[in-house]
Design an enzyme around this catalytic site. Structure first.
Site, mmCIF file in Angstrom:
data_model
loop_
_atom_site.group_PDB
_atom_site.id
_atom_site.type_symbol
_atom_site.label_atom_id
_atom_site.label_comp_id
_atom_site.label_asym_id
_atom_site.label_seq_id
_atom_site.Cartn_x
_atom_site.Cartn_y
_atom_site.Cartn_z
ATOM 1 N N SER A 105 -9.833 2.162 2.735
ATOM 2 C CA SER A 105 -8.930 2.894 1.864
ATOM 3 C C SER A 105 -7.891 1.998 1.189
ATOM 4 C CB SER A 105 -8.184 3.939 2.697
ATOM 5 O OG SER A 105 -7.320 3.301 3.657
ATOM 6 N N SER A 134 -10.456 -0.411 6.973
ATOM 7 C CA SER A 134 -9.887 -0.284 5.631
ATOM 8 C C SER A 134 -9.146 -1.510 5.123
ATOM 9 C CB SER A 134 -8.944 0.927 5.584
ATOM 10 O OG SER A 134 -9.667 2.113 5.767
ATOM 11 N N LYS A 168 0.855 -1.186 0.000
ATOM 12 C CA LYS A 168 0.000 0.000 0.000
ATOM 13 C C LYS A 168 0.888 1.231 0.000
ATOM 14 C CE LYS A 168 -3.930 2.084 2.511
ATOM 15 N NZ LYS A 168 -4.888 1.925 3.629
#
Length: 483
Positions: A151, A175, A76
């Site tokens: 997210s 998330s 990420k």
């Protein structure tokens, strides 16, 4: 090769059926073909990836390899990685190339894992749909008109579309678990403090937690073995002995008590999600678990408490991005105050500005006691509810989200409706508990449904065992979107 799990990819390397360079090249080619449509990756650097793969092959040839040496994963874009552009999904950090590694990235490097690229995300991890990235909307591979969840949507899509065997992610209010459910993959949010936040761009420091996303619970256990561990550079890192999270994977579920909170299965839960979860719980019963009804009476308070505490911490953490200490600086300005104002106005997106304003307000003189202090008291009550629940059961079952993935743009103009979609995940972060989401079927329009299992502190191995046993008896986790 394209549907291999993390474990299967490692086995290919051990048996010499593939080299690290061949594995990395395969996934890089898949990313090049699919990413223009899915937008799961912000940054891919083929040469850096292949250099890491060649080094991994050399380690194996020298007899110095660990169990995951040479296996490719995605990170990420919230984890700093030396020599890699690290944007956190924001124009504010568009040109930032990190001079150091986050603890998680360093641990992955030490294990010999090969970085495929940096996955897209909601700006500074603020969002439930991955529509808030400065680098564009991420699309759900099961239906490209749908959101992937946020997210960590880019990481979830990379795993679901088989662009990477596994990926790192973070979970501040759901998330990891919500995008795992929306994309039909498995994601684990560990106990707060199990994974170091050093080098992870901060959103809400008392809630942020890194964790793995993968096809299976077994893969999540293998990746968590790499990610977890005490780090003196993070004051919230827990000084506990390093664990082997695979140790309980093969334990039978007979006698496991699964709590079903009545507040999570009432109004607001879509019928197709409820149907898939009921079928999953029936499967858990068939595997020997007992399902008992419990109550978490203050569940509805999680959303207002979270949306006071998280923006408050965000307004503090993001104050450093002012164009002087960090971040984008406006090209034209009249004085220092004007430079600050224009740099932040140009660098931040709408959702980030909304949360900074909210956080600044609740922390301001005269409102701190009325909002922030009350929210912290509610946080304590929610934690007490969970502990009362765990007196009656071993794990708690819940939906990961009230609906399947919604259409892109459907909730963009109604932030409150978007926030309500987090109702089943926020309490876990406020209490600092671990939770896992794994696929259990499909709802309307063929979009995936995920079941969330919540455990007490440090019960990651039990959660992974439960999900693994379920996945040994079903094949929902093996289903992949059309290529």
């Amino acid at each position: 090769m394209m549907t291999h799990t993390l474990k299967e990819a490692a086995d290919l390397l051990v048996s010499k059926q593939a080299s690290a360079v061949e594995l990395a090249s395969h996934y890089l080619d898949r990313i090049a073909a699919a990413n223009p449509a899915l937008n799961a990756f912000i940054t891919v650097d083929r040469e850096q990836t292949l250099a890491m793969a060649r080094a991994a092959d050399a380690s194996r040839a020298a007899g110095q390899a660990g169990p995951l040496t040479g296996v490719p994963i995605a990170h990420k874009d919230i984890f700093c990685a030396e020599g890699w552009r690290t944007t956190c999904g924001s124009k504010m950090l568009d040109n930032f190339v990190s001079p150091y590694d986050a603890h998680v990235v360093a641990q992955c490097k030490a294990a010999g894992l090969v970085t495929l690229g940096r996955t897209n995300m909601d700006e500074f991890a603020m969002g439930s749909s991955n529509e808030n990235s400065a680098y564009g909307v991420v699309r759900n591979p099961w239906d490209q008109t749908a959101v992937p969840g946020g997210s960590s949507g880019g990481s979830a899509v990379a795993v679901a579309a088989r662009l990477a065997p596994a990926a790192t992610a973070t979970d501040t209010g759901g998330s990891i678990r919500q995008p795992a459910a929306f994309c039909g993959v498995t994601g684990l949010k560990p106990t707060y403090g199990v994974v170091s936040r050093y080098g992870m761009v901060a959103y809400a420091s008392s809630l942020d937690q890194g964790g793995p996303l993968a096809q299976t619970a077994e893969d999540c256990a293998l990746l968590l073995n790499v990610m977890a561990g005490f780090d003196a550079r993070d004051s919230t890192s827990l000084e506990v002995a390093k664990e082997d999270y695979t140790r309980e994977l093969n334990q039978p579920l007979k006698g496991l008590r699964i709590g079903m909170p009545r507040e999570y299965f009432g109004a607001g839960l879509a019928a197709d999600v409820m149907s898939a979860i009921e079928a999953a719980l029936a499967e858990y019963r068939r595997l020997g678990a007992d399902v008992v009804e419990i109550s978490l009476p203050r569940t509805e308070l999680a959303i207002p408490a979270y949306y006071v505490i998280a923006p408050a911490e965000a307004s503090s953490n993001l104050s450093r991005f002012d164009g002087v200490r960090y971040g984008h600086r406006a090209a034209e300005y009249e004085n220092l105050a004007d430079m600050y104002e224009k740099s932040r106005a140009e660098g931040f997106g709408a959702e980030v500005k909304r949360r900074i304003l909210t956080g600044s307000y609740v922390l301001s003189h005269g409102y701190y006691d009325a909002y922030y202090l009350q929210a912290q008291k509610v946080r304590r009550l929610l934690s007490e509810d969970f502990q009362a629940g765990f007196a009656q059961c071993d794990v708690i079952a819940a939906p990961a989200a009230p609906t399947v993935a919604w259409n892109i743009g459907e909730k963009s103009k109604d932030p409150v409706a978007m926030y309500l979609a987090d109702i089943y995940t926020l309490g876990v972060n406020l209490a600092g508990l671990p939770g896992i989401a794994h696929p259990v079927g499909f709802g309307s329009q063929g979009r995936p449904v995920g079941l969330q299992l919540i455990g007490n502190y440090f019960s990651e191995a039990r959660l992974l065992n439960a999900a693994h046993q379920f996945q040994q008896a079903t094949d929902w986790h093996r289903r992949a979107p059309a290529q």
